[in-house]
Design an enzyme around this catalytic site. Sequence first.
Site, PDB file in Angstrom:
ATOM      1  N   PRO A 127       3.169 -47.897  10.774  1.00  0.00           N
ATOM      2  CA  PRO A 127       3.436 -48.435   9.440  1.00  0.00           C
ATOM      3  C   PRO A 127       4.844 -48.099   8.982  1.00  0.00           C
ATOM      4  O   PRO A 127       5.364 -47.026   9.277  1.00  0.00           O
ATOM      5  CB  PRO A 127       2.414 -47.700   8.569  1.00  0.00           C
ATOM      6  CG  PRO A 127       2.273 -46.373   9.237  1.00  0.00           C
ATOM      7  CD  PRO A 127       2.385 -46.644  10.724  1.00  0.00           C
TER       8      PRO A 127
ATOM      9  N   ARG B 123       6.677 -50.263   5.874  1.00  0.00           N
ATOM     10  CA  ARG B 123       6.633 -50.714   4.484  1.00  0.00           C
ATOM     11  C   ARG B 123       5.523 -50.036   3.660  1.00  0.00           C
ATOM     12  O   ARG B 123       5.766 -49.582   2.542  1.00  0.00           O
ATOM     13  CB  ARG B 123       6.377 -52.222   4.470  1.00  0.00           C
ATOM     14  CG  ARG B 123       6.491 -52.875   3.101  1.00  0.00           C
ATOM     15  CD  ARG B 123       5.960 -54.321   3.170  1.00  0.00           C
ATOM     16  NE  ARG B 123       6.514 -55.074   4.264  1.00  0.00           N
ATOM     17  CZ  ARG B 123       7.589 -55.862   4.190  1.00  0.00           C
ATOM     18  NH1 ARG B 123       8.191 -56.026   3.034  1.00  0.00           N
ATOM     19  NH2 ARG B 123       8.032 -56.500   5.248  1.00  0.00           N
TER      20      ARG B 123
ATOM     21  N   ARG C 204      16.435 -58.805   0.491  1.00  0.00           N
ATOM     22  CA  ARG C 204      15.114 -59.424   0.658  1.00  0.00           C
ATOM     23  C   ARG C 204      14.923 -60.715  -0.134  1.00  0.00           C
ATOM     24  O   ARG C 204      14.369 -61.681   0.394  1.00  0.00           O
ATOM     25  CB  ARG C 204      13.991 -58.420   0.352  1.00  0.00           C
ATOM     26  CG  ARG C 204      13.979 -57.222   1.334  1.00  0.00           C
ATOM     27  CD  ARG C 204      12.720 -56.383   1.225  1.00  0.00           C
ATOM     28  NE  ARG C 204      11.569 -57.084   1.737  1.00  0.00           N
ATOM     29  CZ  ARG C 204      10.665 -57.691   1.014  1.00  0.00           C
ATOM     30  NH1 ARG C 204      10.707 -57.642  -0.298  1.00  0.00           N
ATOM     31  NH2 ARG C 204       9.684 -58.339   1.579  1.00  0.00           N
TER      32      ARG C 204
ATOM     33  N   CYS D 287      29.837 -63.660  -4.051  1.00  0.00           N
ATOM     34  CA  CYS D 287      30.188 -65.080  -4.052  1.00  0.00           C
ATOM     35  C   CYS D 287      29.260 -65.900  -3.172  1.00  0.00           C
ATOM     36  O   CYS D 287      29.677 -66.441  -2.145  1.00  0.00           O
ATOM     37  CB  CYS D 287      31.628 -65.239  -3.588  1.00  0.00           C
ATOM     38  SG  CYS D 287      32.726 -64.214  -4.541  1.00  0.00           S
ATOM     39  N   GLU D 288      27.985 -65.945  -3.533  1.00  0.00           N
ATOM     40  CA  GLU D 288      26.979 -66.743  -2.843  1.00  0.00           C
ATOM     41  C   GLU D 288      25.918 -67.076  -3.877  1.00  0.00           C
ATOM     42  O   GLU D 288      25.494 -66.192  -4.611  1.00  0.00           O
ATOM     43  CB  GLU D 288      26.270 -65.925  -1.744  1.00  0.00           C
ATOM     44  CG  GLU D 288      27.145 -65.395  -0.657  1.00  0.00           C
ATOM     45  CD  GLU D 288      26.863 -66.042   0.701  1.00  0.00           C
ATOM     46  OE1 GLU D 288      25.999 -66.936   0.782  1.00  0.00           O
ATOM     47  OE2 GLU D 288      27.537 -65.648   1.649  1.00  0.00           O
TER      48      GLU D 288
HETATM   49  C1  LIG Z   1       9.056 -53.641  11.924  1.00  0.00           C
HETATM   50  C2  LIG Z   1       8.061 -53.073  12.852  1.00  0.00           C
HETATM   51  C3  LIG Z   1       7.052 -52.220  12.377  1.00  0.00           C
HETATM   52  C4  LIG Z   1       6.871 -51.876  10.923  1.00  0.00           C
HETATM   53  O1  LIG Z   1       6.451 -52.960  10.160  1.00  0.00           O
HETATM   54  P1  LIG Z   1       6.019 -52.720   8.628  1.00  0.00           P
HETATM   55  O2  LIG Z   1       5.694 -54.070   8.148  1.00  0.00           O
HETATM   56  O3  LIG Z   1       7.167 -52.121   7.922  1.00  0.00           O
HETATM   57  O4  LIG Z   1       4.832 -51.819   8.646  1.00  0.00           O
HETATM   58  C5  LIG Z   1       6.191 -51.665  13.302  1.00  0.00           C
HETATM   59  N1  LIG Z   1       6.301 -51.938  14.617  1.00  0.00           N
HETATM   60  C6  LIG Z   1       7.250 -52.758  15.119  1.00  0.00           C
HETATM   61  C7  LIG Z   1       7.316 -53.001  16.567  1.00  0.00           C
HETATM   62  C8  LIG Z   1       8.150 -53.351  14.247  1.00  0.00           C
HETATM   63  O5  LIG Z   1       9.088 -54.178  14.728  1.00  0.00           O
END
Ligand SMILES: *Cc1c(COP(=O)(O)O)cnc(C)c1O
Length: 427
Positions: A287, A289, A325, A357-358
Amino acid sequence: MKIIARPPAFTYIKNHLHADRVPLSHLAEKHGTPLYVYSASTIRERFRTFDTAFKRIHHTVCYSVKANSNLSLLKMLAKMGSGFDVVSGGELERVLAVSRQAARKVVFSGVGKTAAEIDLALKADILIFNVESESELDLLANRAAKMKRKARMALRVNPDVFADTHPYISTGMREHKFGVPLHEVGDLYTRAAARKYLDVAGVSCHIGSQITAVDPFAKALGRVADLVRALQANGHNIRYVDAGGGLGIPYKDEEAETADFSAKSGAYAEALRNALGKLSVHLLLEPGRAIVAPAGLLLSRVLVTKQNGKKRFVIVDAAMNDLIRPALYSAYHSIIPEQWNPMQSSAQPVDVVGPICETGDFFARDRELPALKEGDLVAILDVGAYGMSISSNYNSRMKAAEVMIDGSSAKQVRKRETVKDLMRLES
Ligand SMILES: *Cc1c(COP(=O)(O)O)cnc(C)c1O
């Protein structure tokens, strides 16, 4: 109108927004803006909650470094026993810098690893390589043989599962560049097993990011579990199953307000356990995010307000180089004022934009916000993940500073860049 902060990390105390017990206005004065502010207690709490959800199964949580790679944050997680998911040599170097021990709990993912990155990981004796192609398999086998070090490896399979998320962060379907198609992995495992310096140890998958339903994870892991049974029956000593990351968080206020991370983690863990059935394997989880996103905000000051025809613009001192984002994924981020008096209930629709500037340099469009004037502070919420880690120097803007709040202490964990930093590598 109703303003919803992100308790317990960020709350209003006497009409002023605080991070834990620290007033954000004080942080802005001391460190300037734009400023990333993180809550250590929230990060710890979310890591613990996630980890505890899997207590009935052998597992290691390998925090995904790319979500937020600040060294202090990594060190905090390493101290709590976290492993790490890295996708580059640079990320591995960060893990090594905070804890040599943690390297033993590193999984190395990514579709294009260089020989130098593989050598670095072999030297660090990481837990496992997630191999994503036949060429990479050969490269890993050759580097390992050269160094006479056995490389534990898994193949990252592409389970061909649809998950409802932004197309740029969906990774588990046939047409994506990631992993090896399920029907091709059998041959690759045979090929891997024939190489003296490869230890065929696992199967991995990662279907994408910001996935809020648990069904796609269960479906993907179900397919992985079938594969593991077939591989074990063929004599492969598969001990690790890596379920990847991707668990989403609620970005919308109404959803964030009622969200229960413990229940969500529990449902996720339950779905994965069911998908594994009776398989006896060590589960790896990646994990990113879900652990850090709600624990961070981006504090920014209003530079200018202006009216163009019917549209009202609030131009703040943060921009898409600080937080990309919205521009990159059309992502929604809640924005709240630093000062908020519930008695003043007037609101107006505004576009909150940065100075770059976008036209894509925006944080919110036609958003109902209380009247903001020049000099006011606003907080952009849920930016602990994929905020600072994707920031850039576009428009020759210096990267923001980062502060970690822990109870009543506020520690700067990254300095604001200077003009010198900006030009340091150029001639
Ligand atoms: C980006 C990524 C994650 C993490 O994803 P989240 O959405 O931040 O939990 C885990 N494993 C791999 C291989 C990734 O590329």
